[in-house]
Design a protein around this motif. Sequence first.
Motif, PDB file in Angstrom:
ATOM      1  N   PHE A 116     -48.563 -40.912  69.874  1.00 46.43           N
ATOM      2  CA  PHE A 116     -47.542 -39.868  69.864  1.00 46.43           C
ATOM      3  C   PHE A 116     -46.378 -40.323  70.738  1.00 46.43           C
ATOM      4  N   PHE A 117     -45.234 -39.639  70.590  1.00 41.97           N
ATOM      5  CA  PHE A 117     -44.084 -39.873  71.452  1.00 41.97           C
ATOM      6  C   PHE A 117     -44.097 -38.841  72.571  1.00 41.97           C
ATOM      7  N   LEU A 118     -43.794 -39.291  73.785  1.00 42.85           N
ATOM      8  CA  LEU A 118     -43.747 -38.385  74.935  1.00 42.85           C
ATOM      9  C   LEU A 118     -42.554 -37.450  74.857  1.00 42.85           C
ATOM     10  N   ARG A 119     -41.437 -37.943  74.314  1.00 44.15           N
ATOM     11  CA  ARG A 119     -40.242 -37.123  74.141  1.00 44.15           C
ATOM     12  C   ARG A 119     -39.587 -37.521  72.824  1.00 44.15           C
ATOM     13  N   LYS A 120     -38.647 -36.736  72.387  1.00 45.38           N
ATOM     14  CA  LYS A 120     -38.044 -36.955  71.068  1.00 45.38           C
ATOM     15  C   LYS A 120     -37.413 -38.338  70.994  1.00 45.38           C
ATOM     16  N   PRO A 121     -37.826 -39.169  70.050  1.00 51.09           N
ATOM     17  CA  PRO A 121     -37.238 -40.507  69.926  1.00 51.09           C
ATOM     18  C   PRO A 121     -35.851 -40.448  69.288  1.00 51.09           C
ATOM     19  N   LEU A 122     -35.092 -41.520  69.477  1.00 51.59           N
ATOM     20  CA  LEU A 122     -33.820 -41.656  68.761  1.00 51.59           C
ATOM     21  C   LEU A 122     -34.140 -42.029  67.325  1.00 51.59           C
ATOM     22  N   ASP A 149     -34.243 -33.428  63.527  1.00 45.48           N
ATOM     23  CA  ASP A 149     -34.949 -32.764  64.622  1.00 45.48           C
ATOM     24  C   ASP A 149     -36.359 -32.359  64.206  1.00 45.48           C
ATOM     25  N   ILE A 150     -36.503 -31.860  62.975  1.00 49.44           N
ATOM     26  CA  ILE A 150     -37.819 -31.453  62.482  1.00 49.44           C
ATOM     27  C   ILE A 150     -38.759 -32.660  62.426  1.00 49.44           C
ATOM     28  N   ILE A 151     -38.257 -33.774  61.886  1.00 55.55           N
ATOM     29  CA  ILE A 151     -39.075 -34.987  61.782  1.00 55.55           C
ATOM     30  C   ILE A 151     -39.423 -35.513  63.163  1.00 55.55           C
ATOM     31  N   SER A 152     -38.417 -35.557  64.063  1.00 49.22           N
ATOM     32  CA  SER A 152     -38.654 -36.080  65.413  1.00 49.22           C
ATOM     33  C   SER A 152     -39.707 -35.261  66.138  1.00 49.22           C
ATOM     34  N   ASN A 153     -39.594 -33.930  66.063  1.00 45.64           N
ATOM     35  CA  ASN A 153     -40.542 -33.083  66.774  1.00 45.64           C
ATOM     36  C   ASN A 153     -41.951 -33.207  66.221  1.00 45.64           C
ATOM     37  N   TYR A 154     -42.073 -33.554  64.938  1.00 49.88           N
ATOM     38  CA  TYR A 154     -43.402 -33.757  64.355  1.00 49.88           C
ATOM     39  C   TYR A 154     -44.115 -34.938  65.011  1.00 49.88           C
ATOM     40  N   LEU A 155     -43.328 -35.882  65.550  1.00 48.62           N
ATOM     41  CA  LEU A 155     -43.894 -37.079  66.160  1.00 48.62           C
ATOM     42  C   LEU A 155     -44.163 -36.913  67.657  1.00 48.62           C
ATOM     43  N   VAL A 156     -43.700 -35.791  68.238  1.00 51.07           N
ATOM     44  CA  VAL A 156     -43.696 -35.643  69.694  1.00 51.07           C
ATOM     45  C   VAL A 156     -44.853 -34.762  70.143  1.00 51.07           C
ATOM     46  N   LEU A 157     -45.389 -35.080  71.309  1.00 53.28           N
ATOM     47  CA  LEU A 157     -46.427 -34.297  71.950  1.00 53.28           C
ATOM     48  C   LEU A 157     -46.055 -32.813  71.965  1.00 53.28           C
ATOM     49  N   PRO A 158     -46.975 -31.870  71.659  1.00 52.98           N
ATOM     50  CA  PRO A 158     -48.419 -32.042  71.530  1.00 52.98           C
ATOM     51  C   PRO A 158     -48.912 -32.524  70.166  1.00 52.98           C
ATOM     52  N   PRO A 210     -21.369 -21.816  80.712  1.00 53.75           N
ATOM     53  CA  PRO A 210     -22.532 -22.705  80.753  1.00 53.75           C
ATOM     54  C   PRO A 210     -23.835 -22.070  80.259  1.00 53.75           C
ATOM     55  N   TYR A 211     -24.660 -22.910  79.654  1.00 51.81           N
ATOM     56  CA  TYR A 211     -26.033 -22.563  79.311  1.00 51.81           C
ATOM     57  C   TYR A 211     -26.874 -23.830  79.423  1.00 51.81           C
ATOM     58  N   GLY A 212     -28.187 -23.670  79.460  1.00 49.54           N
ATOM     59  CA  GLY A 212     -29.076 -24.818  79.625  1.00 49.54           C
ATOM     60  C   GLY A 212     -30.066 -24.944  78.489  1.00 49.54           C
ATOM     61  N   ILE A 213     -30.409 -26.187  78.166  1.00 55.92           N
ATOM     62  CA  ILE A 213     -31.498 -26.482  77.226  1.00 55.92           C
ATOM     63  C   ILE A 213     -32.581 -27.211  78.011  1.00 55.92           C
ATOM     64  N   ILE A 214     -33.799 -26.670  77.966  1.00 56.24           N
ATOM     65  CA  ILE A 214     -34.920 -27.191  78.751  1.00 56.24           C
ATOM     66  C   ILE A 214     -35.968 -27.708  77.780  1.00 56.24           C
ATOM     67  N   ARG A 215     -36.439 -28.951  78.012  1.00 58.38           N
ATOM     68  CA  ARG A 215     -37.432 -29.558  77.120  1.00 58.38           C
ATOM     69  C   ARG A 215     -38.622 -30.078  77.913  1.00 58.38           C
ATOM     70  N   VAL A 216     -39.818 -29.827  77.381  1.00 53.31           N
ATOM     71  CA  VAL A 216     -41.044 -30.486  77.828  1.00 53.31           C
ATOM     72  C   VAL A 216     -41.769 -30.899  76.551  1.00 53.31           C
ATOM     73  N   GLY A 217     -41.732 -32.207  76.221  1.00 51.14           N
ATOM     74  CA  GLY A 217     -42.246 -32.641  74.919  1.00 51.14           C
ATOM     75  C   GLY A 217     -41.436 -32.015  73.811  1.00 51.14           C
ATOM     76  N   ASN A 218     -42.107 -31.358  72.860  1.00 52.70           N
ATOM     77  CA  ASN A 218     -41.355 -30.702  71.785  1.00 52.70           C
ATOM     78  C   ASN A 218     -41.196 -29.197  72.028  1.00 52.70           C
ATOM     79  N   GLN A 219     -41.515 -28.752  73.243  1.00 50.46           N
ATOM     80  CA  GLN A 219     -41.280 -27.355  73.623  1.00 50.46           C
ATOM     81  C   GLN A 219     -39.847 -27.241  74.153  1.00 50.46           C
TER      82      GLN A 219
END
Length: 356
Positions: A116-122, A149-158, A210-219
Amino acid sequence: MWPFICQFIEKLFRETIEPAVRGANNHLSTFSFTKIDIGHQPLRINGVKVYTENVDKRQIILDLQISFVGNCEIDLEIKRYFCRAGVKSIQIHGTMRVILEPLIGDMPLIGALSLFFLRKPLLEINWTGLTNLLDVPGLNGLSDTIILDIISNYLVLPNRITVPLVSEVQIAQLRFPIPKGVLRIHFIEAQDLEGKDTYLKGIVKGKSDPYGIIRVGNQIFQSKVIKENLNPKWNEVYEALVYEHPGQELEIELFDEDPDKDDFLGSLMIDLIEVEKERLLDEWFTLDEVSKGKLHLKLEWLTLMPTADNLDKVLTSIRADKDQANDGLSSALLILYLDSARNLPVSSVLVDTLWS
């Protein structure tokens, strides 16, 4: 190994991805791959890291810096709408984690392999006939970026691909492991952000929204927007499951909301090993990739307990903080495995397709 990897990828497309696409939307019930050729250019591994600390002795953890730039030929069709499209080249770059577990005393010494990928790959895909695909009812709200984005997240943890190498291995426990812990993220405030909004053709510097985007894996979590403020206060709380450490990181990006394209206000990346060690971090962090700006976070590491002995104590402690999160703070985690089903009714969509 590349020809055999290609065979595995083709099997993955046909046995896993194709049924998943068909089940995602009634309009895609006749989706199928008509050709899958990944090409002759093999994957490159540019670096390998092996973890020797904080790991179970019955597993080996590898992080592979991978790079794939290949000419491929993947054709797909949706028979119901006489739609055809395809992919003629793919680029993918990122950190892939490979876990060899459990280690066993007989050949082949490894019970299973998880990828799996730990974070979204390029990821970059050169499509053919994408316009035809996006004309299908139910897909016309999508775009190239959303599909990537849909494809990338399919590859990312969990999410993970687990390949058993011996028959007696408990594949469900490897494919759906219990999380290592829960990260509670108090997204509090920022200071001294850059003013991106300008007036009078750039002569007068304004504020930002301002706003923030927070990521942990694909969450992924997105904060509310604070209008015209360089020192915004969000005071929001998010909770993310952490499945892998070492290696997983908390990623945060700040943006200025604009009608056309949102401006970048800085980023932050925090190693979750440090959060687990400290259990509680309440700090101002300097933003990266910008000239100024700081972000105030409070990070809590919550360890999962096997029994409910401390549940009353936890419930008491979170009641004091009940207004911090939109849907309240969690006190426990329910894990549900959907194993199998039998004697399901025949789908009416499938019947319509067979008789149309």
